[in-house]
Design an enzyme around this catalytic site. Structure first.
Site, PDB file in Angstrom:
ATOM      1  CB  ALA A  74      -0.879  -0.012   1.247  1.00 52.92           C
ATOM      2  N   GLY A 119       0.811  -5.166   0.573  1.00 53.35           N
ATOM      3  CA  GLY A 119      -0.248  -5.192  -0.434  1.00 53.35           C
ATOM      4  C   GLY A 119       0.220  -5.742  -1.771  1.00 53.35           C
ATOM      5  CD  GLU A 122      -2.145  -7.829   2.010  1.00 50.07           C
ATOM      6  OE1 GLU A 122      -1.738  -6.667   1.818  1.00 50.07           O
ATOM      7  OE2 GLU A 122      -2.892  -8.137   2.951  1.00 50.07           O
ATOM      8  CD  GLU A 142       1.369  -6.089   5.577  1.00 47.04           C
ATOM      9  OE1 GLU A 142       2.148  -6.989   5.954  1.00 47.04           O
ATOM     10  OE2 GLU A 142       0.807  -6.101   4.465  1.00 47.04           O
TER      11      GLU A 142
HETATM   12  C1  LIG Z   1      -9.102   4.151  11.689  1.00 43.49           C
HETATM   13  C2  LIG Z   1      -8.501   3.672  10.376  1.00 43.49           C
HETATM   14  C3  LIG Z   1      -9.356   2.561   9.768  1.00 43.49           C
HETATM   15  C4  LIG Z   1      -8.594   1.797   8.670  1.00 43.49           C
HETATM   16  C5  LIG Z   1      -9.455   0.700   8.124  1.00 43.49           C
HETATM   17  C6  LIG Z   1      -8.678  -0.305   7.267  1.00 43.49           C
HETATM   18  C7  LIG Z   1      -8.166   0.289   5.970  1.00 43.49           C
HETATM   19  C8  LIG Z   1      -7.216  -0.595   5.262  1.00 43.49           C
HETATM   20  C9  LIG Z   1      -6.611   0.102   4.061  1.00 43.49           C
HETATM   21  C10 LIG Z   1      -5.143  -0.194   3.891  1.00 43.49           C
HETATM   22  C11 LIG Z   1      -4.798  -1.673   3.810  1.00 43.49           C
HETATM   23  C12 LIG Z   1      -3.329  -1.871   3.478  1.00 43.49           C
HETATM   24  C13 LIG Z   1      -2.978  -3.315   3.509  1.00 43.49           C
HETATM   25  C14 LIG Z   1      -1.521  -3.648   3.255  1.00 43.49           C
HETATM   26  O1  LIG Z   1      -1.376  -4.975   3.707  1.00 43.49           O
HETATM   27  C15 LIG Z   1      -0.579  -2.748   4.034  1.00 43.49           C
HETATM   28  C16 LIG Z   1       0.733  -2.496   3.370  1.00 43.49           C
HETATM   29  O2  LIG Z   1       1.004  -2.880   2.252  1.00 43.49           O
HETATM   30  S1  LIG Z   1       1.808  -1.566   4.314  1.00 43.49           S
HETATM   31  C17 LIG Z   1       3.229  -1.361   3.249  1.00 43.49           C
HETATM   32  C18 LIG Z   1       4.022  -2.616   3.134  1.00 43.49           C
HETATM   33  N1  LIG Z   1       5.225  -2.374   2.368  1.00 43.49           N
HETATM   34  C19 LIG Z   1       6.393  -1.981   2.927  1.00 43.49           C
HETATM   35  O3  LIG Z   1       6.500  -1.843   4.119  1.00 43.49           O
HETATM   36  C20 LIG Z   1       7.567  -1.741   2.004  1.00 43.49           C
HETATM   37  C21 LIG Z   1       8.020  -0.285   2.097  1.00 43.49           C
HETATM   38  N2  LIG Z   1       9.141  -0.015   1.191  1.00 43.49           N
HETATM   39  C22 LIG Z   1      10.398  -0.468   1.465  1.00 43.49           C
HETATM   40  O4  LIG Z   1      10.653  -1.180   2.402  1.00 43.49           O
HETATM   41  C23 LIG Z   1      11.482  -0.058   0.499  1.00 43.49           C
HETATM   42  O5  LIG Z   1      11.023   1.087  -0.205  1.00 43.49           O
HETATM   43  C24 LIG Z   1      11.815  -1.157  -0.530  1.00 43.49           C
HETATM   44  C25 LIG Z   1      10.574  -1.576  -1.248  1.00 43.49           C
HETATM   45  C26 LIG Z   1      12.477  -2.321   0.186  1.00 43.49           C
HETATM   46  C27 LIG Z   1      12.784  -0.554  -1.540  1.00 43.49           C
HETATM   47  O6  LIG Z   1      13.875   0.033  -0.845  1.00 43.49           O
HETATM   48  P1  LIG Z   1      14.918   0.924  -1.658  1.00 43.49           P
HETATM   49  O7  LIG Z   1      15.399   0.193  -2.845  1.00 43.49           O
HETATM   50  O8  LIG Z   1      15.893   1.414  -0.651  1.00 43.49           O
HETATM   51  O9  LIG Z   1      14.067   2.146  -2.225  1.00 43.49           O
HETATM   52  P2  LIG Z   1      13.430   3.336  -1.371  1.00 43.49           P
HETATM   53  O10 LIG Z   1      12.992   2.842  -0.041  1.00 43.49           O
HETATM   54  O11 LIG Z   1      14.325   4.515  -1.459  1.00 43.49           O
HETATM   55  O12 LIG Z   1      12.091   3.632  -2.198  1.00 43.49           O
HETATM   56  C28 LIG Z   1      12.131   4.343  -3.430  1.00 43.49           C
HETATM   57  C29 LIG Z   1      10.984   5.327  -3.393  1.00 43.49           C
HETATM   58  O13 LIG Z   1       9.755   4.543  -3.351  1.00 43.49           O
HETATM   59  C30 LIG Z   1       9.025   4.958  -2.209  1.00 43.49           C
HETATM   60  N3  LIG Z   1       8.270   3.828  -1.658  1.00 43.49           N
HETATM   61  C31 LIG Z   1       8.710   2.570  -1.498  1.00 43.49           C
HETATM   62  N4  LIG Z   1       7.746   1.793  -0.950  1.00 43.49           N
HETATM   63  C32 LIG Z   1       6.677   2.614  -0.761  1.00 43.49           C
HETATM   64  C33 LIG Z   1       5.349   2.397  -0.227  1.00 43.49           C
HETATM   65  N5  LIG Z   1       4.933   1.206   0.194  1.00 43.49           N
HETATM   66  N6  LIG Z   1       4.512   3.463  -0.142  1.00 43.49           N
HETATM   67  C34 LIG Z   1       4.921   4.679  -0.602  1.00 43.49           C
HETATM   68  N7  LIG Z   1       6.148   4.949  -1.152  1.00 43.49           N
HETATM   69  C35 LIG Z   1       7.004   3.892  -1.206  1.00 43.49           C
HETATM   70  C36 LIG Z   1      10.050   5.458  -1.231  1.00 43.49           C
HETATM   71  O14 LIG Z   1       9.435   6.276  -0.273  1.00 43.49           O
HETATM   72  C37 LIG Z   1      10.986   6.180  -2.160  1.00 43.49           C
HETATM   73  O15 LIG Z   1      10.388   7.416  -2.512  1.00 43.49           O
HETATM   74  P3  LIG Z   1      11.275   8.748  -2.488  1.00 43.49           P
HETATM   75  O16 LIG Z   1      11.848   8.828  -1.094  1.00 43.49           O
HETATM   76  O17 LIG Z   1      12.319   8.528  -3.528  1.00 43.49           O
HETATM   77  O18 LIG Z   1      10.298   9.835  -2.808  1.00 43.49           O
END
Ligand SMILES: CCCCCCCCCCCCC[C@H](O)CC(=O)SCCNC(=O)CCNC(=O)[C@H](O)C(C)(C)COP(=O)(O)OP(=O)(O)OC[C@H]1O[C@@H](n2cnc3c(N)ncnc32)[C@H](O)[C@@H]1OP(=O)(O)O
Length: 269
Positions: A74, A119, A122, A142
């Site tokens: 997400a 996500g 998923e 997560e």
């Molecule tokens: C009261 C409230 C009620 C709520 C009700 C329920 C609502 C439910 C709705 C939501 C459900 C969501 C369900 C889902 O299961 C949840 C998720 O998916 S949580 C996210 C899980 N993913 C992660 O944790 C991965 C995050 N990313 C990383 O770990 C790293 O980016 C990477 C993928 C390992 C890559 O690392 P690197 O090669 O070092 O690259 P960078 O980290 O520098 O990333 C480059 C660039 O991309 C941006 N970015 C990466 N991942 C995300 C992301 N998931 N979201 C947004 N942006 C992302 C990163 O920020 C960098 O951007 P920049 O800094 O260059 O602008």
């Protein structure tokens, strides 16, 4: 056939396959709300896909733009800015996308070309099966964010790899490489690079395209229905599915072709 144009997706027909590429490389193809809306719109168009010969598309391939990330989850930045109602709507919309993928009468292959996290994993698990490039990795991280899976991972990961492995991966938030994903049964095949990954997915779609379209649609529906059933109820559901298949023109054609020692030309009905 016009499948629509989308701000965040590239949609391209390749032979019998429709290649859907999530095209948000700047954020590692994270599932921004706009991506979820586009996936929802596209799966709505595809819901009309039929099994007869008029429909040239016999399978869908979902992949990510670039060679680093399938879908990194997400969109965390966006989620942080969502009010509860928006977050709920976002979650529900993505649930609908996953259920629509599972309801399509054709196979959907996740061609995982990089990070499939949260996500992203998923979304891949809502596809029929997963192929991965050697550099791909998978996880439900997560818990690192104080969250839990919210796009179906709690349901589908245990269906794919068993409750014990699902618990370990979700509790640890661990990222596993493609080879490990293959070993635990999350992934069917690992290919050396993106080109080989897409070629393998297209070849499999082409292979399935040669089978009776109604049988493939029928058995996909039955496998979904049977997933949560006990053996007795599962056998009942399978029997209903068999009767339905047996009564199709595809089956009459297929069984007659066997006797005539000829190649079947399935009508798709
Ligand atoms: C009261 C409230 C009620 C709520 C009700 C329920 C609502 C439910 C709705 C939501 C459900 C969501 C369900 C889902 O299961 C949840 C998720 O998916 S949580 C996210 C899980 N993913 C992660 O944790 C991965 C995050 N990313 C990383 O770990 C790293 O980016 C990477 C993928 C390992 C890559 O690392 P690197 O090669 O070092 O690259 P960078 O980290 O520098 O990333 C480059 C660039 O991309 C941006 N970015 C990466 N991942 C995300 C992301 N998931 N979201 C947004 N942006 C992302 C990163 O920020 C960098 O951007 P920049 O800094 O260059 O602008």
């Amino acid at each position: 056939m016009d499948f629509g144009t989308y701000e965040t997706l590239l949609v391209e027909q390749r032979g019998n396959a429709l290649l859907v590429t999530i095209n948000q490389p700047a954020s590692m193809n994270a599932l921004a709300a706009a991506v979820v809306e586009d996936l929802h719109a596209l799966t709505g168009v595809l819901a009309d896909i039929g099994t007869d010969a008029r429909w040239p598309v016999r399978g869908i391939i979902v992949t990510g733009a670039g060679d680093k990330s399938f879908v990194a989850g997400a969109n965390i930045v966006e989620m942080n800015a969502m009010d509860p109602q928006a977050a709920l709507a976002y979650g529900r919309r993505m649930h609908e996308v996953t259920l629509r993928l599972e309801a399509l009468p054709v196979p959907v292959i996740a061609a995982v070309n990089g990070f499939a996290l949260g996500g992203g994993c998923e979304l891949a698990m809502a596809c029929d099966f997963l192929y991965a490039s050697a550099n791909a990795s998978f996880g439900q991280p997560e818990v690192n964010l104080g969250l839990v899976p919210g796009f179906g991972g709690s349901v589908r990961l245990q269906q794919r790899v068993g409750i014990g492995m699902a618990r370990e991966l979700i509790y640890t938030g661990r990222r596993i490489k493609a080879a490990e994903a293959l070993r635990i049964g999350l992934v069917n095949r690992v290919l050396e690079d993106n080109a080989a990954l897409l070629a393998a997915a297209e070849e499999t779609i082409a292979e399935i395209a040669g089978k009776a379209p109604t049988a493939v649609a029928n058995v996909k529906n039955a496998l979904n229905e049977i997933a949560g059933l006990n053996v007795v109820d599962g056998l009942e559901a399978e029997a209903r599915s068999f009767v339905k298949a047996f009564e199709t023109e595809d089956s009459v054609v297929g069984r007659a072709a066997f006797v005539a020692k000829s190649a079947p030309e399935f009508p798709g009905r």
